[in-house]
Design an enzyme around this catalytic site. Sequence first.
Site, mmCIF file in Angstrom:
data_model
loop_
_atom_site.group_PDB
_atom_site.id
_atom_site.type_symbol
_atom_site.label_atom_id
_atom_site.label_comp_id
_atom_site.label_asym_id
_atom_site.label_seq_id
_atom_site.Cartn_x
_atom_site.Cartn_y
_atom_site.Cartn_z
ATOM 1 N N SER A 541 0.595 -1.030 0.010
ATOM 2 C CA SER A 541 -0.125 0.004 -0.579
ATOM 3 C C SER A 541 0.913 0.928 0.251
ATOM 4 O O SER A 541 2.187 1.421 -0.725
ATOM 5 C CB SER A 541 -1.140 -0.259 1.481
ATOM 6 N N ASP A 626 -10.102 -4.332 -4.894
ATOM 7 C CA ASP A 626 -9.421 -3.440 -4.592
ATOM 8 C C ASP A 626 -10.019 -1.944 -4.479
ATOM 9 O O ASP A 626 -10.101 -1.322 -4.838
ATOM 10 C CB ASP A 626 -7.914 -2.908 -3.952
ATOM 11 N N HIS A 661 -8.053 -5.509 -1.095
ATOM 12 C CA HIS A 661 -7.008 -4.646 -0.822
ATOM 13 C C HIS A 661 -5.518 -5.754 0.258
ATOM 14 O O HIS A 661 -4.730 -5.960 -0.017
ATOM 15 C CB HIS A 661 -6.830 -3.611 0.626
#
Length: 689
Positions: A541, A626, A661
């Site tokens: 991320s 995501d 995610h």
Amino acid sequence: MSQDNFVPNITKPPVANKQPEELELHGDRRIDNYFWLRDDENPQVIAYLEAENTYTAAMMQHTRSLQTKLYQEMLARIKETDLSVPYRKDEYYYYIRTEEGKDYPIYCRKYGSLEAAEEVLLDENELAKGHEFFSLGVFEISPNHQILAYSVDTCGSEQYTLYFLDLNTRELAAETIPDTYFSVAWANDNQTIFYTTLDDANRPYQLLRHTLGTDVEDDVLIYEELDDIYHLYVDKTRSQAYIFMLLRSSITTEVHYLDANHPDGDWQLIHPRTTGMEYEVDHHSDYFYIVTNDEATNFKLVKTLVTAPSKENWQTVIPHQADVLLSGISLFANHLVIYERKGGLETARIRNLATGKESNITFPEPTYEFYEGSNPEFKTNILRFHYTSFITPQSVFDYNMETHERELQKETEVLGGYDRTQYQSEWLMATAEDGTKVPISIVYKRGIKKDSTNPLLLTGYGAYGSSYPATFSSNRLTLLDRGVIFAIAHIRGGEEMGRQWYEDGKFLQKKNTFTDFIACAEYLIQENWTASDRLIITGGSAGGLLMGAVVNLRPELFKAVVAHVPFVDIVTTILDTSLPLSAMEWEEWGNPNDPVYYEYMKSYSPYDNVEAKDYPDMLITAGLNDSRVKYWEPAKWTAKLRELKTDNNILLLKTNMGAGHSGASGRYESLRELAFEYAFILDRLGITE
């Protein structure tokens, strides 16, 4: 947009057909050849991602037996049928258990004693049947323990549907509520629940009140937040007296409160939002206790009468400390728990509210993590907390706040004869280019010599003020036992060394995050822990942005990179306020509509700074669903790297076509994903055994 000419050939990587799209801001014209990959309704985009997956599988085919071995090795360390430590709430004991062969946990309770008959409240395995992905959002039981509110997401988009289960009849209520966030609070009447809903950008922006048994269409809208930089949450105090509505941006907070006994009552404001001022509220008897950064960089604690909550009435309880971060508090009937971070490590003080006397909770290891566990009861002298380190498995303690005695309730069992004396951890300090000392947590198998031949896996995050915890992982033993050293770079942008550590790694100082990480890598090489051709880095991320930035700056420093769901197209993404989180990100990275921030962000944006040069071996992952980092960011980055890089090193994109995610949801599939990643790392290092 119509695209073609990808090449699903296992001997060659797929080629994304260029479709130039001109973007302009502040007179700066940019050509984005891969903007078309944003269209997930285009069948050729899906085909391209699947072709990348085919290529990745083919390039990793020779590691299939290693992947299987790693998976079985890691699985063999896990006690598949296990039980959490029960916690008490009123007359019930609540716990979670797992069963061998089942992906998801089972939620249970017993009434009266731990010897009573078990009542299964919710079995995630049953709910997950027929779904490739499953995630439980909220799990909140009404104050009388009769109704369970729970929510589920079956695609990874973090859009949850809320359900209500009668725990006596086992019947679901007729009403279901879609598009909710994982934030709810019960009123004390056991009939009213407050919940938050999402806007088109997946931002929790509305608070509504629902009465059980009524039509959802009749739910009362309590509040709607129209400012895109604020997210809305709802919570309830441990005292059960008040419900809070929290409006929060990255740097500003506003809290409203409601008497939990009067769900139809009026909400009251504690303090109006003031840009840059954050505060969190808890309750005890006649007072609200407030942790705030108001004129206190490292935060301070104040209290005020519930009947007079405005700022002019705040009384200081714990003043600001320049060298100690006040990271939070926890209130019980007789005690105040004070969580602090000093010298990079978490500590806690317990203050007796009647006498003012304090005791300290300390730990002997050089690097570790501890945090509060499940403590739903207000009138108790027992504080449950979790402790773990690189060497100590997850441990649950009960701490008697009166006698200061701690009792180990459970240490997670590592099957196969784990011997902690075979491993060693250290807390090191690298020096950044501006002279700042940057901590490194490191763990390795005892007996390793510092002779530059060691493989080393270095990770970091450095954003949002999130401190990177040094926790135990039985899976990591798979690397340590093969001689791989593991290290965390506690770089600026996190909050390990206090709030200023965070401030010095954001906005127009963001590049400190990247240069800190490079300094940590250089230190580990200079001190003979490893060498460039044995150093692999990983991050996810915002940590994936870190990977992209440092590999652009110093590609020769690393053997290989693993970037999970990397946030690499930062300028284009944050400019698009239709995307989740984008507007809120302005208070972390800067607003690119401002030319100063635009130029600064563009100067380090990984996607915008890919160049024609050699790059290390790279594994990049994405999730099609995501909602935080859209799949197209890693996809575009991979395509541009393929176009420009001048080396023959391996470049792989692996997109989970049914998740978001966090990747796969089931514990066995998650373990297979990790085995794949570890196989890539070991293969790049030439370690097959």
